[in-house]
Design a protein around this motif. Structure first.
Motif, short mmCIF file in Angstrom:
data_model
loop_
_atom_site.label_atom_id
_atom_site.label_comp_id
_atom_site.label_asym_id
_atom_site.label_seq_id
_atom_site.Cartn_x
_atom_site.Cartn_y
_atom_site.Cartn_z
N GLN A 183 0.83 -1.21 0.00
CA GLN A 183 0.00 0.00 0.00
C GLN A 183 0.86 1.27 0.00
N ALA A 184 2.05 1.15 -0.62
CA ALA A 184 2.98 2.28 -0.70
C ALA A 184 3.35 2.82 0.68
N GLY A 239 4.61 6.70 3.98
CA GLY A 239 4.87 6.54 2.56
C GLY A 239 5.91 5.46 2.35
N PRO A 240 6.35 5.24 1.10
CA PRO A 240 7.29 4.17 0.78
C PRO A 240 8.73 4.54 1.10
N VAL A 241 8.98 4.78 2.38
CA VAL A 241 10.29 5.25 2.83
C VAL A 241 10.74 4.41 4.02
N LEU A 242 11.94 3.85 3.93
CA LEU A 242 12.47 2.97 4.96
C LEU A 242 13.83 3.49 5.40
N ASP A 247 3.21 14.98 -1.93
CA ASP A 247 4.08 16.12 -1.70
C ASP A 247 4.64 16.13 -0.28
N GLY A 248 3.84 15.67 0.68
CA GLY A 248 4.32 15.59 2.05
C GLY A 248 5.44 14.59 2.22
N VAL A 249 5.32 13.44 1.56
CA VAL A 249 6.37 12.41 1.63
C VAL A 249 7.65 12.92 0.96
N LEU A 250 7.52 13.57 -0.18
CA LEU A 250 8.70 14.10 -0.85
C LEU A 250 9.38 15.17 0.00
N GLU A 299 8.96 7.03 -5.57
CA GLU A 299 9.80 5.83 -5.70
C GLU A 299 9.98 5.16 -4.35
N PRO A 300 10.02 3.82 -4.32
CA PRO A 300 10.34 3.13 -3.07
C PRO A 300 11.76 3.48 -2.65
#
Length: 486
Positions: A276-277, A383-386, A330-333, A363-364
């Motif tokens: 789910q991103a 978001g897709p951020v680890l 935009d918030g994740v970026l 992008e993941p």
């Protein structure tokens, strides 16, 4: 454009004002619209709920169970249509939307069964010839506020137990994703739920917030969403006798110990982080790795992430869907840019998917070089951020997990049973996973976080009854009538 009506007092209604619903895979043109209710409409919803509760609380639990069983059947029968709408309004893949749809049916079936079970306990009484018991009763009209990330399963998780136990509800779905909740309401309505027991308020929160939160007939509010909004609701309720159940933020960690099966751990972490991103409250967003296996694990992790396929949820090849809205993208970026400014290194990903300019794609991303003081380590990105860090040993790993204001979910990967149980004892969170993902909790398993992730009332299983019912104690004298002298 489809026009979808909302449910008030047993009738499907529309207004002259509308809210457009967009597909995050391509936000240029709305594909559906729902009514934008006014404050007066919200008050009408509470009028209907008050009347609905008066009859529903006296309805046989077997009849309630029948309604829920039939509604579950209808959801399964309509699963293709419902899943398509979940994907269209939220962006998640059709596989994820189908799973969410079937899980919503599971919730209805589970609480249909629970509604038929005993509702109290026989207690010993010190007085001779007395029989004392407790019984659970519904509490009244409950406001349900659900989020955009799981627009069907979250309302099902909330509505099923409170309706099955005899309460009535005013339900506010997320403005961005109203269609899924309306499908749930349609199934319950078609299954025979009486008028007024469930009312769905589609509208812009800023225009109806006062009417929604301040109605004196509210006895409970169940909310899933951000800590900022949840805390604002709590402050609003501080001098009112209103129960509040909140499923709030998380900054979930997965720990990889030196004896772990590294390839299996990498696959599980990617599934937990990027499904789910990354827009799940239980998604893994921090990975803590023991130093001796850090380099090997990060190499495996990066390979798994690079193998993900970014695309629209309708494409069967997609394994990473768009984010739910331009605002969320935009918030994740912005969070990613701040992480790099604070010194984090982008191992893979790190930006928007520029090949799809009209979609909400990120992008993941895997970040290394992360320190505990960085915002990306401490604050929820959703978001897709680890973010990945190395630690020296087990003790340091547990300390890193617990060094957070949140406490929703954590996982440990290890071959050692002692380490697994020690981690389960020491991790300060509501859910602990061993050698599996932080996501994926079933309908009968109590769910909810510690610290800033929750508010004490659990969801799911029988634990949720603590929120949706009240306990009455009844003592019955079964001997000869007691005589009074006067």
């Amino acid at each position: 454009m489809r026009t979808v009506e909302t449910l008030l007092g047993g009738e499907w209604v529309r207004t002259g004002e509308w809210i457009d619903v967009h597909d995050p895979a391509d936000v240029r043109t709305p594909f559906a619209r729902v009514p934008a209710l006014s404050a007066k409409d919200v008050t009408r919803a509470y009028d209907h709920a008050e009347r609905g509760f008066a009859g529903w609380k006296r309805t046989s639990p077997f009849e309630r169970a029948r309604v829920f069983t039939e509604a579950a059947r209808l959801i399964r029968e309509r699963a293709g249509e419902i899943a398509a709408d979940v994907t269209a309004e939220n962006g998640k893949t059709l596989a994820e939307s189908t799973g969410e749809t079937l899980k919503a049916a599971d919730f209805l079936e589970y609480y249909a069964g629970l509604a038929r079970q005993g509702y109290g306990t026989l207690l010993h009484d010190v007085r001779p010839d007395h029989r004392t018991h407790t019984q659970r009763e519904p509490i009244g009209v409950i406001l349900v506020i659900s989020p955009w990330n799981d627009p069907l399963i979250t309302p099902a998780r909330k509505l099923a137990p409170l309706l099955a136990t005899g309460n009535a509800a005013v339900f506010k779905p997320a403005t961005e994703t109203p269609l899924a909740g309306l499908h749930l309401a349609r199934a319950l309505y078609d299954a025979g739920l009486p008028a007024g027991v469930l009312n769905v308020v589609t509208g812009r929160t800023a225009e109806i917030e006062e009417a929604l939160l301040d109605d004196p007939r509210i006895v409970g509010i169940t909310f899933t969403g951000s800590n900022a909004v949840g805390n604002r609701i709590r402050r609003r309720l501080v001098d009112r006798n209103v129960r509040f159940q909140g499923e709030l933020g998380g900054k979930n960690a997965s720990v990889v110990l030196r004896d772990a099966d590294l390839p299996a751990a990498a696959k599980a972490v990617v599934a937990a982080s990027f499904g789910q991103a990354g827009q799940r409250c239980t998604a893994t967003s921090r990975v803590i790795v023991e130093q001796p296996v850090y380099d090997g694990f990060v190499t495996l992790l990066a390979a798994e992430v690079r193998a993900l396929t970014v695309g629209p949820g309708t494409d069967p090849a997609t394994t990473l869907c768009p984010l739910s809205s331009p605002k969320q993208r935009d918030g994740v970026l912005a969070d990613l840019n701040r992480a790099v400014e604070q010194g984090a290194t982008v191992l893979t990903g790190g930006g928007a998917d520029t090949g799809r300019p009209h979609g909400c794609y990120v992008e993941p991303t895997v970040l290394t070089g992360v320190t505990p003081d960085m915002a990306v380590w401490r604050e929820e990105v959703f978001g897709p951020v680890l973010a990945v860090r190395a630690v020296d040993d087990f003790t340091a790993a547990v300390a890193a997990v617990n060094d957070s204001g949140f406490g929703l979910a954590a996982a440990v990967f290890t071959r050692d049973l002692g380490s697994a149980y020690r981690f389960a004892d020491e991790a300060e969170c509501g859910q602990v996973a061993v050698n599996t993902t932080t996501t994926g909790w079933d309908v009968h398993l109590p769910f909810g976080g510690f610290h800033d992730s929750g508010t004490g009332y659990k969801e799911q299983g029988e634990e949720v009854l603590r929120f949706s019912t009240r306990v009455k104690t009844v003592a019955v004298h079964i001997g000869a009538p007691e005589r009074t002298h006067g």
